[in-house]
Design a protein around this motif. Structure first.
Motif, PDB file in Angstrom:
ATOM      1  N   ASN A 155      60.437 -81.235  16.534  1.00  0.00           N
ATOM      2  CA  ASN A 155      59.351 -79.692  16.022  1.00  0.00           C
ATOM      3  C   ASN A 155      60.065 -79.170  16.919  1.00  0.00           C
ATOM      4  N   TRP A 156      59.784 -77.725  17.001  1.00  0.00           N
ATOM      5  CA  TRP A 156      59.576 -76.742  17.711  1.00  0.00           C
ATOM      6  C   TRP A 156      59.734 -77.289  18.917  1.00  0.00           C
ATOM      7  N   ASN A 157      60.562 -76.555  19.889  1.00  0.00           N
ATOM      8  CA  ASN A 157      59.683 -77.305  22.334  1.00  0.00           C
ATOM      9  C   ASN A 157      58.216 -77.150  21.856  1.00  0.00           C
ATOM     10  N   GLY A 158      57.676 -77.209  22.495  1.00  0.00           N
ATOM     11  CA  GLY A 158      56.468 -77.405  22.533  1.00  0.00           C
ATOM     12  C   GLY A 158      55.874 -76.965  21.438  1.00  0.00           C
ATOM     13  N   THR A 159      56.619 -77.467  20.370  1.00  0.00           N
ATOM     14  CA  THR A 159      54.907 -77.012  19.706  1.00  0.00           C
ATOM     15  C   THR A 159      54.899 -78.462  18.890  1.00  0.00           C
ATOM     16  N   ASN A 160      53.708 -78.676  17.645  1.00  0.00           N
ATOM     17  CA  ASN A 160      53.906 -79.548  16.552  1.00  0.00           C
ATOM     18  C   ASN A 160      54.440 -78.630  14.980  1.00  0.00           C
ATOM     19  N   ARG A 161      55.688 -77.510  14.878  1.00  0.00           N
ATOM     20  CA  ARG A 161      55.788 -76.956  14.163  1.00  0.00           C
ATOM     21  C   ARG A 161      57.376 -78.373  13.305  1.00  0.00           C
ATOM     22  N   ALA A 162      57.499 -78.558  12.528  1.00  0.00           N
ATOM     23  CA  ALA A 162      58.954 -79.514  12.351  1.00  0.00           C
ATOM     24  C   ALA A 162      59.796 -78.149  11.908  1.00  0.00           C
ATOM     25  N   VAL A 163      61.269 -78.691  12.434  1.00  0.00           N
ATOM     26  CA  VAL A 163      62.148 -78.041  12.330  1.00  0.00           C
ATOM     27  C   VAL A 163      62.796 -77.906  10.902  1.00  0.00           C
ATOM     28  N   GLU A 164      62.341 -79.267  10.149  1.00  0.00           N
ATOM     29  CA  GLU A 164      62.952 -79.141   8.692  1.00  0.00           C
ATOM     30  C   GLU A 164      62.766 -78.158   7.722  1.00  0.00           C
ATOM     31  N   ASN A 165      64.046 -77.537   7.798  1.00  0.00           N
ATOM     32  CA  ASN A 165      64.009 -76.221   6.215  1.00  0.00           C
ATOM     33  C   ASN A 165      63.190 -75.622   7.299  1.00  0.00           C
ATOM     34  N   GLY A 166      63.347 -75.262   8.714  1.00  0.00           N
ATOM     35  CA  GLY A 166      63.119 -74.137   8.921  1.00  0.00           C
ATOM     36  C   GLY A 166      63.776 -73.229   9.576  1.00  0.00           C
ATOM     37  N   ALA A 167      64.927 -73.437   9.814  1.00  0.00           N
ATOM     38  CA  ALA A 167      65.890 -72.878  11.037  1.00  0.00           C
ATOM     39  C   ALA A 167      66.593 -71.752  10.526  1.00  0.00           C
ATOM     40  N   SER A 168      66.712 -70.508  11.409  1.00  0.00           N
ATOM     41  CA  SER A 168      66.914 -68.651  10.630  1.00  0.00           C
ATOM     42  C   SER A 168      68.399 -68.775  11.229  1.00  0.00           C
ATOM     43  N   SER A 169      68.401 -68.637  12.478  1.00  0.00           N
ATOM     44  CA  SER A 169      69.284 -69.110  13.080  1.00  0.00           C
ATOM     45  C   SER A 169      70.095 -70.199  14.064  1.00  0.00           C
ATOM     46  N   VAL A 170      71.293 -70.066  14.933  1.00  0.00           N
ATOM     47  CA  VAL A 170      71.735 -71.318  15.014  1.00  0.00           C
ATOM     48  C   VAL A 170      73.136 -71.060  16.605  1.00  0.00           C
ATOM     49  N   LYS A 171      73.665 -71.689  16.995  1.00  0.00           N
ATOM     50  CA  LYS A 171      74.154 -71.521  18.436  1.00  0.00           C
ATOM     51  C   LYS A 171      74.729 -73.144  18.556  1.00  0.00           C
TER      52      LYS A 171
END
Length: 138
Positions: free
Chosen positions: A70-86
């Protein structure tokens, strides 16, 4: 003597507080070495999730290593949710649109960043498509 001592103390306290605030505000920009961080929105905004040097299936929700997807500090899944990357590692990192490191992929060069995964040169549009990722050349 007391006036000089008090003045010195106040100057040091102000300097310390300012330095701490600046370091905290900068923490999203300075990710630790050897990881790749995905961001929920363009320009490294929204949720952040960082992963270390091996393969990760983002559909998995947690386990013995204590790392959820999940995104840090949330219960929202990372899968199919990234729009930028480092990518702050010395390795190529492949982002896959399929689970278990399958399907179309995006190649993140070592020590690179992409503020908008929809606009890519040499890579497919990858906005909200990452389901798994793997470090290559380890």
């Amino acid at each position: 003597m007391k006036k000089a001592l008090v003045c010195t103390f106040l100057t040091m306290a102000t300097f310390t507080w300012t330095s701490g605030a600046a370091a905290h505000a900068d923490s999203r920009n300075s990710i630790r070495d050897g990881v790749i961080c995905l961001y929920e929105h363009d320009n490294y905004k929204g949720g952040q999730a960082c992963f270390g040097s091996h393969a990760w299936d983002l559909s998995w929700t947690g386990g013995e290593d204590g790392v959820g997807r999940n995104w840090n500090g949330t219960n929202r899944a990372v899968e199919n949710g990234a729009s930028s990357v480092k990518n702050n590692s010395r390795y190529w990192v492949f982002l896959y649109d399929g689970r278990n490191y399958k399907g179309t992929f995006y190649k993140a060069k070592p020590y690179s960043s992409d503020a908008d995964l929809t606009k890519n040169s040499g890579n497919p549009s990858f906005d909200n498509r990452t389901s798994s990722l793997a470090f290559k050349g380890i």
